[in-house]
Design a protein around this motif. Structure first.
Motif, PDB file in Angstrom:
ATOM      1  N   ILE A  60      -4.158   3.643  -1.456  1.00 24.18           N
ATOM      2  CA  ILE A  60      -4.193   2.588  -2.468  1.00 24.18           C
ATOM      3  C   ILE A  60      -3.580   1.337  -1.857  1.00 24.18           C
ATOM      4  O   ILE A  60      -2.463   1.383  -1.339  1.00 24.18           O
ATOM      5  N   VAL A  61      -4.314   0.233  -1.924  1.00 20.97           N
ATOM      6  CA  VAL A  61      -3.806  -1.064  -1.496  1.00 20.97           C
ATOM      7  C   VAL A  61      -3.838  -1.982  -2.713  1.00 20.97           C
ATOM      8  O   VAL A  61      -4.892  -2.128  -3.347  1.00 20.97           O
ATOM      9  N   VAL A  62      -2.694  -2.566  -3.046  1.00 11.19           N
ATOM     10  CA  VAL A  62      -2.637  -3.523  -4.155  1.00 11.19           C
ATOM     11  C   VAL A  62      -2.323  -4.892  -3.566  1.00 11.19           C
ATOM     12  O   VAL A  62      -1.275  -5.097  -2.944  1.00 11.19           O
TER      13      VAL A  62
ATOM     14  N   GLY B  53       6.697  -7.375   2.191  1.00 11.17           N
ATOM     15  CA  GLY B  53       7.427  -8.597   1.887  1.00 11.17           C
ATOM     16  C   GLY B  53       7.940  -8.704   0.463  1.00 11.17           C
ATOM     17  O   GLY B  53       8.764  -9.578   0.169  1.00 11.17           O
ATOM     18  N   GLU B  54       7.472  -7.870  -0.438  1.00 14.31           N
ATOM     19  CA  GLU B  54       8.042  -7.849  -1.792  1.00 14.31           C
ATOM     20  C   GLU B  54       9.442  -7.248  -1.690  1.00 14.31           C
ATOM     21  O   GLU B  54       9.762  -6.561  -0.714  1.00 14.31           O
ATOM     22  N   PRO B  55      10.311  -7.485  -2.683  1.00 10.78           N
ATOM     23  CA  PRO B  55      11.647  -6.879  -2.639  1.00 10.78           C
ATOM     24  C   PRO B  55      11.546  -5.359  -2.469  1.00 10.78           C
ATOM     25  O   PRO B  55      10.658  -4.716  -3.038  1.00 10.78           O
ATOM     26  N   SER B  56      12.444  -4.820  -1.688  1.00  6.17           N
ATOM     27  CA  SER B  56      12.414  -3.393  -1.341  1.00  6.17           C
ATOM     28  C   SER B  56      12.295  -2.492  -2.568  1.00  6.17           C
ATOM     29  O   SER B  56      13.049  -2.625  -3.528  1.00  6.17           O
ATOM     30  N   GLY B  57      11.326  -1.598  -2.516  1.00  3.01           N
ATOM     31  CA  GLY B  57      11.143  -0.609  -3.578  1.00  3.01           C
ATOM     32  C   GLY B  57      10.366  -1.090  -4.790  1.00  3.01           C
ATOM     33  O   GLY B  57      10.189  -0.337  -5.740  1.00  3.01           O
ATOM     34  N   THR B  58       9.850  -2.330  -4.760  1.00  2.00           N
ATOM     35  CA  THR B  58       9.168  -2.858  -5.947  1.00  2.00           C
ATOM     36  C   THR B  58       7.647  -2.770  -5.882  1.00  2.00           C
ATOM     37  O   THR B  58       6.972  -3.055  -6.868  1.00  2.00           O
ATOM     38  N   ALA B  59       7.100  -2.368  -4.734  1.00  2.00           N
ATOM     39  CA  ALA B  59       5.640  -2.344  -4.600  1.00  2.00           C
ATOM     40  C   ALA B  59       5.149  -1.026  -4.002  1.00  2.00           C
ATOM     41  O   ALA B  59       4.446  -0.263  -4.654  1.00  2.00           O
ATOM     42  N   GLY B  60       5.506  -0.753  -2.753  1.00  2.00           N
ATOM     43  CA  GLY B  60       5.030   0.452  -2.095  1.00  2.00           C
ATOM     44  C   GLY B  60       5.461   1.720  -2.807  1.00  2.00           C
ATOM     45  O   GLY B  60       4.663   2.639  -3.006  1.00  2.00           O
TER      46      GLY B  60
ATOM     47  N   PHE C 244       0.818  -1.212   0.000  1.00  2.00           N
ATOM     48  CA  PHE C 244       0.000   0.000   0.000  1.00  2.00           C
ATOM     49  C   PHE C 244       0.848   1.256   0.000  1.00  2.00           C
ATOM     50  O   PHE C 244       2.046   1.225   0.280  1.00  2.00           O
ATOM     51  N   ALA C 245       0.160   2.342  -0.277  1.00  2.00           N
ATOM     52  CA  ALA C 245       0.709   3.688  -0.110  1.00  2.00           C
ATOM     53  C   ALA C 245      -0.466   4.613   0.157  1.00  2.00           C
ATOM     54  O   ALA C 245      -1.560   4.393  -0.361  1.00  2.00           O
ATOM     55  N   PHE C 246      -0.222   5.627   0.990  1.00  2.00           N
ATOM     56  CA  PHE C 246      -1.247   6.646   1.174  1.00  2.00           C
ATOM     57  C   PHE C 246      -0.629   7.996   1.494  1.00  2.00           C
ATOM     58  O   PHE C 246       0.486   8.086   1.989  1.00  2.00           O
ATOM     59  N   LYS C 247      -1.386   9.010   1.129  1.00  7.15           N
ATOM     60  CA  LYS C 247      -1.111  10.397   1.495  1.00  7.15           C
ATOM     61  C   LYS C 247      -2.404  10.900   2.104  1.00  7.15           C
ATOM     62  O   LYS C 247      -3.422  10.969   1.432  1.00  7.15           O
ATOM     63  N   SER C 248      -2.345  11.211   3.394  1.00  6.22           N
ATOM     64  CA  SER C 248      -3.543  11.648   4.093  1.00  6.22           C
ATOM     65  C   SER C 248      -3.151  12.711   5.091  1.00  6.22           C
ATOM     66  O   SER C 248      -2.383  12.442   6.015  1.00  6.22           O
ATOM     67  N   GLY C 249      -3.663  13.922   4.884  1.00 12.73           N
ATOM     68  CA  GLY C 249      -3.223  15.027   5.722  1.00 12.73           C
ATOM     69  C   GLY C 249      -1.728  15.201   5.528  1.00 12.73           C
ATOM     70  O   GLY C 249      -1.231  15.210   4.407  1.00 12.73           O
TER      71      GLY C 249
END
Length: 180
Positions: free
Chosen positions: A91-93, A67-74, A53-58
């Motif tokens: 957003i949650v994938v 758990g995915e390799p660093s930098g490949t998902a979030g 996931f990623a979010f921007k809130s306030g």
């Protein structure tokens, strides 16, 4: 000051080499609301390989590769938020592994594509910060106050008539300072 966010909840699914990527997108006006959405999606997809996931809130900005390799998902999901200029959005994938390794580049592309598809499903809207006001006034002031509220573009939500008039209205936040 207005900002861009998603119009509502959206969901989209893409298939990449037998892996299912399901994007869930929603508006989130607080960090607590964003975390609640992330946890709700994790609960629905508890059997999934990953819920990134990623979010921007306030003022809060968070992302997770889950758990995915660093930098490949979030990060790719967060980049979608940035590139589309979205605020107050989560957003949650979710990924269900299909048995074929995608490699770092393939994961970045898949998570990005899923996030974009989710945002498209949710729709994009311009949000205008507003405040709700409750005004208590004497009957003799009702006409003047209604005229003033109309001049500032206020929306009257309800009016109660009793010993005094009670007006519930919504006003753009930027107009509240001018109204005093």
């Amino acid at each position: 000051m207005s900002y861009i966010t998603v119009a509502g909840h959206g969901q989209a699914e893409i298939l990449v080499k037998k892996s299912r990527f399901i994007a869930n997108v929603a508006p989130a006006t607080s960090e607590a609301e964003a975390w609640a959405f992330v946890e709700a999606i994790r609960a629905v997809h508890a059997e999934a390989t990953h819920n990134c996931f990623a979010f921007k809130s306030g003022s809060a900005q968070r992302l997770s590769d889950d758990g995915e390799p660093s930098g490949t998902a979030g990060r790719p999901i967060f980049d979608v938020l940035e590139k589309q200029g979205l605020s107050d959005t989560v957003i949650v994938v979710t990924r269900y592994f299909g048995g074929i390794l995608l490699g770092a580049g393939g994961l970045v592309r898949a998570y990005s594509q899923a996030a974009v598809a989710g945002v498209e499903a949710a729709g994009v809207a311009r949000a205008i910060p507003a405040v709700d006001l409750r005004l208590r006034l004497d009957y003799s002031l009702l006409g003047k106050v209604q005229y003033l509220l109309q001049q500032y573009g206020a929306l009257t939500l309800s009016t109660e008539f009793g010993q005094e008039v009670v007006l519930d209205c919504r006003l753009r936040a930027e107009e509240q300072a001018e109204l005093g």
